[in-house]
Scaffold this motif. Structure first.
Motif, PDB file in Angstrom:
ATOM      1  N   GLU A 110       0.839  -1.203   0.000  1.00 53.06           N
ATOM      2  CA  GLU A 110       0.000   0.000   0.000  1.00 53.06           C
ATOM      3  C   GLU A 110       0.875   1.254   0.000  1.00 53.06           C
ATOM      4  OE1 GLU A 110      -2.609   2.088   3.450  1.00 53.06           O
ATOM      5  OE2 GLU A 110      -3.048  -0.035   3.111  1.00 53.06           O
ATOM      6  N   THR A 111       1.959   1.206   0.771  1.00 51.36           N
ATOM      7  CA  THR A 111       2.889   2.334   0.843  1.00 51.36           C
ATOM      8  C   THR A 111       3.623   2.527  -0.484  1.00 51.36           C
ATOM      9  OG1 THR A 111       3.230   1.730   3.159  1.00 51.36           O
ATOM     10  CG2 THR A 111       4.720   3.353   2.250  1.00 51.36           C
ATOM     11  N   LEU A 112       4.009   1.421  -1.123  1.00 49.46           N
ATOM     12  CA  LEU A 112       4.680   1.511  -2.423  1.00 49.46           C
ATOM     13  C   LEU A 112       3.795   2.188  -3.466  1.00 49.46           C
ATOM     14  CD1 LEU A 112       6.674  -1.794  -3.131  1.00 49.46           C
ATOM     15  CD2 LEU A 112       7.511   0.551  -3.280  1.00 49.46           C
ATOM     16  N   LYS A 113       2.512   1.822  -3.491  1.00 48.78           N
ATOM     17  CA  LYS A 113       1.562   2.440  -4.438  1.00 48.78           C
ATOM     18  C   LYS A 113       1.440   3.939  -4.169  1.00 48.78           C
ATOM     19  CE  LYS A 113      -1.266  -1.700  -5.198  1.00 48.78           C
ATOM     20  NZ  LYS A 113      -2.598  -2.334  -4.975  1.00 48.78           N
ATOM     21  N   LEU A 114       1.387   4.295  -2.887  1.00 44.42           N
ATOM     22  CA  LEU A 114       1.273   5.704  -2.506  1.00 44.42           C
ATOM     23  C   LEU A 114       2.502   6.489  -2.970  1.00 44.42           C
ATOM     24  CD1 LEU A 114      -0.566   7.676  -0.898  1.00 44.42           C
ATOM     25  CD2 LEU A 114       0.816   7.144   1.114  1.00 44.42           C
ATOM     26  N   ILE A 115       3.670   5.856  -2.866  1.00 44.04           N
ATOM     27  CA  ILE A 115       4.915   6.505  -3.315  1.00 44.04           C
ATOM     28  C   ILE A 115       4.871   6.755  -4.821  1.00 44.04           C
ATOM     29  CG2 ILE A 115       7.400   6.135  -3.623  1.00 44.04           C
ATOM     30  CD1 ILE A 115       7.332   4.601  -0.932  1.00 44.04           C
ATOM     31  N   GLU A 116       4.397   5.763  -5.585  1.00 44.31           N
ATOM     32  CA  GLU A 116       4.335   5.904  -7.042  1.00 44.31           C
ATOM     33  C   GLU A 116       3.362   7.008  -7.456  1.00 44.31           C
ATOM     34  OE1 GLU A 116       6.138   4.659  -9.457  1.00 44.31           O
ATOM     35  OE2 GLU A 116       7.336   3.585  -7.984  1.00 44.31           O
ATOM     36  N   VAL A 117       2.209   7.056  -6.804  1.00 42.40           N
ATOM     37  CA  VAL A 117       1.190   8.060  -7.127  1.00 42.40           C
ATOM     38  C   VAL A 117       1.707   9.471  -6.853  1.00 42.40           C
ATOM     39  CG1 VAL A 117      -1.097   8.941  -6.466  1.00 42.40           C
ATOM     40  CG2 VAL A 117      -0.750   6.491  -6.766  1.00 42.40           C
ATOM     41  N   ASN A 118       2.563   9.596  -5.839  1.00 43.29           N
ATOM     42  CA  ASN A 118       3.052  10.915  -5.417  1.00 43.29           C
ATOM     43  C   ASN A 118       4.515  11.144  -5.789  1.00 43.29           C
ATOM     44  OD1 ASN A 118       0.778  12.161  -3.582  1.00 43.29           O
ATOM     45  ND2 ASN A 118       0.900   9.974  -3.068  1.00 43.29           N
ATOM     46  N   LYS A 119       4.935  10.556  -6.895  1.00 44.97           N
ATOM     47  CA  LYS A 119       6.325  10.664  -7.319  1.00 44.97           C
ATOM     48  C   LYS A 119       6.774  12.121  -7.473  1.00 44.97           C
ATOM     49  CE  LYS A 119       9.546   9.144 -10.920  1.00 44.97           C
ATOM     50  NZ  LYS A 119       9.711   8.302 -12.138  1.00 44.97           N
ATOM     51  N   GLU A 120       5.955  12.935  -8.144  1.00 41.24           N
ATOM     52  CA  GLU A 120       6.332  14.334  -8.369  1.00 41.24           C
ATOM     53  C   GLU A 120       6.357  15.121  -7.061  1.00 41.24           C
ATOM     54  OE1 GLU A 120       3.953  16.140 -11.353  1.00 41.24           O
ATOM     55  OE2 GLU A 120       4.501  14.679 -12.905  1.00 41.24           O
ATOM     56  N   THR A 121       5.395  14.833  -6.182  1.00 42.07           N
ATOM     57  CA  THR A 121       5.332  15.544  -4.903  1.00 42.07           C
ATOM     58  C   THR A 121       6.554  15.233  -4.039  1.00 42.07           C
ATOM     59  OG1 THR A 121       2.927  15.387  -4.965  1.00 42.07           O
ATOM     60  CG2 THR A 121       3.910  15.956  -2.843  1.00 42.07           C
ATOM     61  N   LEU A 122       6.966  13.977  -4.044  1.00 44.52           N
ATOM     62  CA  LEU A 122       8.108  13.559  -3.225  1.00 44.52           C
ATOM     63  C   LEU A 122       9.432  14.093  -3.764  1.00 44.52           C
ATOM     64  CD1 LEU A 122       7.031   9.875  -2.561  1.00 44.52           C
ATOM     65  CD2 LEU A 122       7.217  11.676  -0.852  1.00 44.52           C
ATOM     66  N   SER A 123       9.480  14.316  -5.073  1.00 44.73           N
ATOM     67  CA  SER A 123      10.672  14.903  -5.699  1.00 44.73           C
ATOM     68  C   SER A 123      11.922  14.064  -5.398  1.00 44.73           C
ATOM     69  CB  SER A 123      10.841  16.344  -5.212  1.00 44.73           C
ATOM     70  OG  SER A 123      11.886  16.980  -5.899  1.00 44.73           O
ATOM     71  N   ASP A 124      12.947  14.686  -4.799  1.00 41.49           N
ATOM     72  CA  ASP A 124      14.219  13.985  -4.574  1.00 41.49           C
ATOM     73  C   ASP A 124      14.131  12.920  -3.485  1.00 41.49           C
ATOM     74  OD1 ASP A 124      13.798  15.915  -2.675  1.00 41.49           O
ATOM     75  OD2 ASP A 124      15.927  16.382  -2.407  1.00 41.49           O
ATOM     76  N   LYS A 125      13.021  12.894  -2.731  1.00 37.89           N
ATOM     77  CA  LYS A 125      12.842  11.871  -1.691  1.00 37.89           C
ATOM     78  C   LYS A 125      12.142  10.617  -2.233  1.00 37.89           C
ATOM     79  CE  LYS A 125      12.779  15.148   2.143  1.00 37.89           C
ATOM     80  NZ  LYS A 125      12.026  15.670   3.297  1.00 37.89           N
ATOM     81  N   TYR A 126      11.758  10.672  -3.496  1.00 39.45           N
ATOM     82  CA  TYR A 126      11.025   9.560  -4.113  1.00 39.45           C
ATOM     83  C   TYR A 126      11.830   8.264  -4.076  1.00 39.45           C
ATOM     84  CZ  TYR A 126       9.467   6.558  -7.964  1.00 39.45           C
ATOM     85  OH  TYR A 126       9.099   5.480  -8.732  1.00 39.45           O
ATOM     86  N   TYR A 127      13.089   8.320  -4.537  1.00 38.45           N
ATOM     87  CA  TYR A 127      13.879   7.095  -4.658  1.00 38.45           C
ATOM     88  C   TYR A 127      14.265   6.510  -3.297  1.00 38.45           C
ATOM     89  CZ  TYR A 127      14.180   7.696  -9.682  1.00 38.45           C
ATOM     90  OH  TYR A 127      13.866   7.798 -11.009  1.00 38.45           O
ATOM     91  N   SER A 128      14.605   7.359  -2.323  1.00 39.19           N
ATOM     92  CA  SER A 128      14.952   6.836  -0.993  1.00 39.19           C
ATOM     93  C   SER A 128      13.745   6.182  -0.334  1.00 39.19           C
ATOM     94  CB  SER A 128      15.497   7.954  -0.102  1.00 39.19           C
ATOM     95  OG  SER A 128      14.527   8.963   0.100  1.00 39.19           O
ATOM     96  N   SER A 129      12.549   6.790  -0.512  1.00 44.25           N
ATOM     97  CA  SER A 129      11.322   6.217   0.052  1.00 44.25           C
ATOM     98  C   SER A 129      10.987   4.890  -0.633  1.00 44.25           C
ATOM     99  CB  SER A 129      10.150   7.187  -0.118  1.00 44.25           C
ATOM    100  OG  SER A 129      10.389   8.399   0.548  1.00 44.25           O
ATOM    101  N   LYS A 130      11.156   4.858  -1.947  1.00 44.74           N
ATOM    102  CA  LYS A 130      10.832   3.652  -2.704  1.00 44.74           C
ATOM    103  C   LYS A 130      11.761   2.498  -2.344  1.00 44.74           C
ATOM    104  CE  LYS A 130       9.963   1.963  -7.394  1.00 44.74           C
ATOM    105  NZ  LYS A 130       9.931   2.301  -8.835  1.00 44.74           N
ATOM    106  N   TYR A 131      13.060   2.807  -2.197  1.00 47.61           N
ATOM    107  CA  TYR A 131      14.011   1.744  -1.841  1.00 47.61           C
ATOM    108  C   TYR A 131      13.641   1.092  -0.516  1.00 47.61           C
ATOM    109  CZ  TYR A 131      17.948  -0.246   0.625  1.00 47.61           C
ATOM    110  OH  TYR A 131      18.725  -1.073   1.391  1.00 47.61           O
ATOM    111  N   LYS A 132      13.343   1.910   0.497  1.00 44.86           N
ATOM    112  CA  LYS A 132      13.036   1.372   1.825  1.00 44.86           C
ATOM    113  C   LYS A 132      11.836   0.436   1.779  1.00 44.86           C
ATOM    114  CE  LYS A 132      14.915   5.348   4.315  1.00 44.86           C
ATOM    115  NZ  LYS A 132      14.586   6.565   5.095  1.00 44.86           N
TER     116      LYS A 132
END
Length: 567
Positions: free
Chosen positions: A174-196
């Motif tokens: 569920e968290t992974l999907k949320l990260i993908e949907v908000n990729k632009e909002t997360l900006s440079d934090k997108y990849y670190s959040s996705k990896y975890k």
């Protein structure tokens, strides 16, 4: 006029104290500053962070004050510092008073996640989960994507601790999907959040496969996520995080019994963990690599990995890997016909096994039961091997039973001997008799050979009389120098007349001295073991405790308990 000066000073002092305790008006920028100081606690030091949190406790803003209490509690729990009951009550007192408004949602999130972290460290899993769920609600109300992703990850980890892996997997995905949907909002934090989160999902699938080896799709899914992490260059992983991925893949292949492939990934991870100096993962990595080598019958490589893992372990906490390693090393040395080494590791394994809890013993038995059942199934196909197997099992069980019986009898005798020695010692203390079976002084049983001999004896008596043996610098060299002789001659005289080495002589003087002090001074009995050891001339509590137990049969703490009870 002179009489009024003290009164004036008292009034000024009272005003200063009253002013310092007055509640403070802090702005949002002040709060942000204090929070920054809290989150930098590892860089600036815990005491500095606690200082700033103490300022927040003086705030007249309930929300700020409550965050200060929650942050202080977390730091004290993490550092294992005591927390008094009134302090805990303050959190419960102020938390319900915080207005549930948009302005406070972010601060309420921060407060509840801190409370959850504190409860998790206390092993209070259910309360921690409730704190995290409440924090998640406030993150959603605040429409804060970063905080929502963070707390969902925490909840997934809590479900893993509770062994509710289905819920953990759903929350992580569920968290992974949320990260993908908000990729632009997360900006440079997108990849670190996705990896975890990807790593979290891979680890959950690995545990699911470990619990049910028939579900091969779990292993495939875990490997899929690990491989995806390695292929995503944007993650820019350092040595430590890359090592964790290789380690995860190695454990999956171990579970799949593809030991050669597992070893290649584990060795890759060990090289990366050495670069990042991750002692905990090096310990686990060497153990797992040793296990794979053992299963491949590469005994020398297995032995090297196990011994390296044991050399890394510094704490005294028993874990299953630590016990397994001693068992495997015993088997390896046995196969290599190195009986003494095999017996050493077998004895260590049995001693450690007796220390663990019943629950851990059951887990250990279950882990081994799987291996035994598989062997029995294979041996049924060959009647000759089957007979040999059962014969070996019977002999092995007989040896183990006899060995354990021997240990029990030996332990019982040692306990009786220790009790008798202690009772005699306490009796001597009560009657104010000499504590040693041998005279404490060297003067009673000596035959003086020459003038130099006599000088040395007098020097030793003076050392005992002046209690020079209590000083930290007291050693053979300094003692010889003080008496005016050489170390060889001094050591020989002590051995001739006391029938012991210089070190044993020193320890006898020190232990007898501290026993006298403990038996006569109630205040000293309340000191820490470290402080008592320093009084007796020892640098650290560990060596003092070991030497005390060797001479008396029990630890200093047990002796103090006995003295307090019987004298």
């Amino acid at each position: 006029m002179s009489k009024q000066i003290p009164l004036l000073f008292l009034v000024i002092f009272t005003c200063i104290v009253s002013y310092s305790q007055t509640k403070k008006e802090y702005s949002e920028s002040d709060l942000d500053y204090f929070k920054k100081k809290f989150y930098l606690n590892r860089e600036i030091g815990v005491d500095s962070s606690l200082y700033y949190m103490n300022k927040l406790l003086q705030s007249n803003n309930v929300a700020y004050k409550t965050f200060g209490y929650a942050a202080t509690e977390y730091l004290k729990v993490r550092e294992k510092q005591p927390i008094n009951i009134p302090f805990k009550d303050s959190i419960n007192k102020y938390l319900p008073k915080i207005a549930k408004t948009n302005k406070n949602f972010s601060l309420l999130f921060d407060t509840y996640i801190l409370l959850g972290n504190s409860n998790k460290r206390r092993k209070l899993i259910e309360p921690a989960l409730q704190n995290y769920i409440t924090a998640e609600n406030y993150a959603l109300l605040a429409k804060d994507i970063e905080r929502t992703i963070k707390i969902k990850g925490n909840i997934a980890l809590i479900y893993q601790d509770m062994e509710e892996l289905g819920k953990a997997l759903n929350k992580a995905k569920e968290t992974l999907k949320l990260i993908e949907v908000n990729k632009e909002t997360l900006s440079d934090k997108y990849y670190s959040s996705k990896y975890k989160r990807m790593f979290n999902v891979a680890a959950i699938y690995a545990t699911l496969y470990k619990n049910n080896k028939k579900k091969h799709q779990y292993a495939d899914s875990s490997l899929h996520y690990y491989n995806s992490i390695l292929k995503t260059k944007e993650f820019k992983l350092n040595s430590y995080y890359t090592g964790k991925v290789y380690y995860g893949m190695g454990t999956i292949y171990s579970l799949k019994k593809e030991y050669s492939k597992a070893s290649s990934f584990l060795e890759e991870s060990l090289g990366l963990f050495k670069k990042s100096n991750s002692q905990s993962y090096l310990y686990k990595g060497y153990y797992n690599n040793g296990y794979n080598s053992y299963m491949l019958n590469d005994l020398e490589k297995a032995k090297l990995n196990f011994l390296t893992a044991l050399s890394i372990k510094k704490d005294t906490v028993l874990d299953q890997n630590y016990m397994y390693m001693h068992n495997y090393l015993s088997k390896i040395y046995s196969k290599q016909n190195k009986i003494d080494s095999a017996n050493y590791y077998l004895n260590t394994f049995l001693n450690n096994y007796n220390k663990v809890s019943l629950r851990e013993k059951q887990q250990f038995k279950e882990a081994y039961k799987i291996g035994f059942d598989q062997k029995i199934k294979e041996l049924k196909e060959d009647s000759t091997q089957k007979k040999l197997y059962y014969k070996t099992i019977v002999i092995g069980l007989t040896v183990i039973v006899l060995f354990i019986s021997f240990l029990v009898i030996k332990n019982s005798k040692e306990k009786k001997k220790t009790k008798k020695k202690l009772d005699e010692l306490l009796s001597k203390i009560s009657n104010k008799e000499n504590l040693s079976e041998k005279p404490f002084s060297l003067s009673n049983d000596l035959k003086i050979k020459d003038e130099q001999h006599q000088q040395i004896i007098k020097g030793l008596l003076k050392i005992e009389e002046k209690e020079y043996f209590l000083k930290e610098e007291f050693n053979l060299y300094n003692a010889a120098k003080k008496i005016g002789t050489n170390t060889t001659y001094l050591s020989k005289i002590i051995k001739d007349h006391k029938k012991m080495s210089f070190n044993d002589y020193t320890n006898e003087l020190r232990i007898n001295y501290i026993i006298k002090v403990l038996s006569s001074d109630k205040k000293v009995r309340s000191y820490t073991t470290q402080a008592i050891g320093e009084i007796a001339g020892y640098k650290n509590a560990k060596s003092f405790t070991r030497i005390f137990k060797k001479h008396i049969g029990i630890t200093p703490y047990q002796f103090i308990e006995k003295v307090n009870k019987e004298l």
